[in-house]
Design an enzyme around this catalytic site. Structure first.
Site, PDB file in Angstrom:
ATOM      1  N   CYS A 195       0.831  -1.202   0.000  1.00 29.31           N
ATOM      2  CA  CYS A 195       0.000   0.000   0.000  1.00 29.31           C
ATOM      3  C   CYS A 195       0.868   1.255   0.000  1.00 29.31           C
ATOM      4  O   CYS A 195       1.535   1.539  -0.971  1.00 29.31           O
ATOM      5  CB  CYS A 195      -0.972  -0.053   1.175  1.00 29.31           C
ATOM      6  SG  CYS A 195      -2.353   1.098   1.007  1.00 29.31           S
ATOM      7  N   HIS A 210      -3.449  -5.817   1.149  1.00 36.68           N
ATOM      8  CA  HIS A 210      -2.729  -5.980   2.419  1.00 36.68           C
ATOM      9  C   HIS A 210      -2.640  -7.442   2.835  1.00 36.68           C
ATOM     10  O   HIS A 210      -3.542  -7.938   3.516  1.00 36.68           O
ATOM     11  CB  HIS A 210      -3.450  -5.201   3.522  1.00 36.68           C
ATOM     12  CG  HIS A 210      -3.313  -3.716   3.383  1.00 36.68           C
ATOM     13  ND1 HIS A 210      -2.364  -2.992   4.055  1.00 36.68           N
ATOM     14  CD2 HIS A 210      -4.010  -2.833   2.633  1.00 36.68           C
ATOM     15  CE1 HIS A 210      -2.479  -1.707   3.736  1.00 36.68           C
ATOM     16  NE2 HIS A 210      -3.476  -1.586   2.874  1.00 36.68           N
ATOM     17  N   GLU A 255      -0.869  -8.585   5.180  1.00 31.91           N
ATOM     18  CA  GLU A 255      -0.742  -8.659   6.648  1.00 31.91           C
ATOM     19  C   GLU A 255      -2.090  -8.572   7.354  1.00 31.91           C
ATOM     20  O   GLU A 255      -2.172  -8.832   8.548  1.00 31.91           O
ATOM     21  CB  GLU A 255       0.211  -7.556   7.159  1.00 31.91           C
ATOM     22  CG  GLU A 255      -0.374  -6.150   7.270  1.00 31.91           C
ATOM     23  CD  GLU A 255      -0.443  -5.412   5.942  1.00 31.91           C
ATOM     24  OE1 GLU A 255      -0.327  -6.049   4.874  1.00 31.91           O
ATOM     25  OE2 GLU A 255      -0.630  -4.180   5.962  1.00 31.91           O
TER      26      GLU A 255
END
Lengths: 86, 235
Positions: B86, B203, B205
């Site tokens: 990002c 994302h 994560e």
């Protein structure tokens, strides 16, 4: 002191959704004549330099290294002018 | 040791460390951007999501002048794996460690949603846990995520297999409707020419536990951890 004015705009082939939205807003206000809007950025830069020639060189470097991303933007030095010392 | 860089305004740094350390069990440290060197023994660098420097000037434009970025550049040029997620992707593009740039979403809205991306190439260090054609379900949350590169650059990226993930439908078909932000060619993530620097808007994560958001992010982060462990084993 020398003052420089730099105009940064998106290159013509890069979509400008903000400009498009502003154009639509203008149309909805009744300004039918507005056929296109491109949004850019204007930088006013104060410089402690010898003369306007040195200012132009410095501002050109600064614009290509920092103010504009050459992948999507181009820049135009609109004005370089010496202002009277305070 | 994986390094997660913290810029002022980063906000996914701790989530990234949790994914790498808490879920995948890899030694991970947070590295403040004012540091001029990475710790010795650093095996990978991650630039996390967030709003570094308040997105002033352009997203990611200021972060490239942080002291740590000179060290990250040296690390990348020496072949070390560098991942940007990002805002981290935006930073790596602005730092010219990755080709192209991320611009305002074509519809002008901030998007916070789950999307599907197709893994275009399965290879270490970022996608070895996947197979080419696999579809990952990952979250996105950005206002400036439309990938742009000049036509000849984009053609070169496609030719070299540098487009690593592409927005697609759940069945893997890349369609305009599945493209959440107007990215050219539906590009969700690209690598550099050498393949050791990778940036993506989704994302991974935030998709590491079944209870929240699924575990598809492990396909990417797990690959990185595998690559790092492999590298350590070889030494």
């Amino acid at each position: 002191m020398v003052k420089a004015l730099v105009h940064v705009t998106l290159k013509p082939d890069v979509l400008d959704p903000q400009g498009k939205a502003i154009q639509r807003a203008a149309t909805s206000l009744g300004y039918d004549a507005v056929r296109g809007v491109r949004q850019g950025k204007l930088f006013e830069i104060e410089l402690d330099v010898r003369d306007e020639e040195q200012a132009r060189k410095l501002v050109t470097e600064l614009s290509s290294k920092l103010l504009a991303n050459p992948v999507i933007e181009s820049f135009d030095i609109v004005r370089i002018a010496t202002s009277p010392s305070p | 040791m994986l390094a997660v860089v913290q810029f002022p305004g980063s906000n996914d740094d701790r989530d990234m460390r949790f994914a790498l350390k808490g879920v995948l069990g890899a030694e991970t440290e947070l590295v403040w951007h004012k540091r001029s060197e990475l710790s010795s023994g650093t095996t990978a660098v991650v630039c996390p999501g967030g709003f570094s420097y308040g997105d002033y000037l352009r997203c990611g434009a200021m972060a490239k002048f942080s002291p740590i970025m000179a060290a990250v550049r040296r690390f990348a040029e020496a072949g070390g794996p560098v991942l940007g997620v990002c805002n981290g992707f935006q930073v790596l593009c602005e730092a010219e460690l990755l080709p192209g740039v991320l611009v305002r979403n074509h519809h002008l809205h901030f998007v916070c949603d789950f999307v599907h991306v197709r893994v275009e190439r399965a290879a270490p260090p970022f996608t070895s846990r996947a197979r080419a054609g696999d579809v990952l379900r990952l979250p996105i949350k950005h206002g400036e995520g439309a990938y742009f590169a000049e036509a000849e650059v984009l053609a070169r990226l496609e030719r070299n297999g540098q487009v690593l993930v592409r927005y697609c439908e759940a069945d893997g078909t890349p369609t305009a409707a599945a493209n959440p932000n107007g990215s050219l060619a539906g590009v969700a993530g690209v690598t550099n020419e050498a393949g050791n620097v990778f940036g993506l808007m989704p994302h991974p994560e935030h998709a590491v536990e079944a209870a929240i958001g699924g575990v598809d992010g492990l396909a990417i982060l797990g690959s990185l951890v595998d690559a790092v462990r492999g590298a350590r084993g070889r030494r």
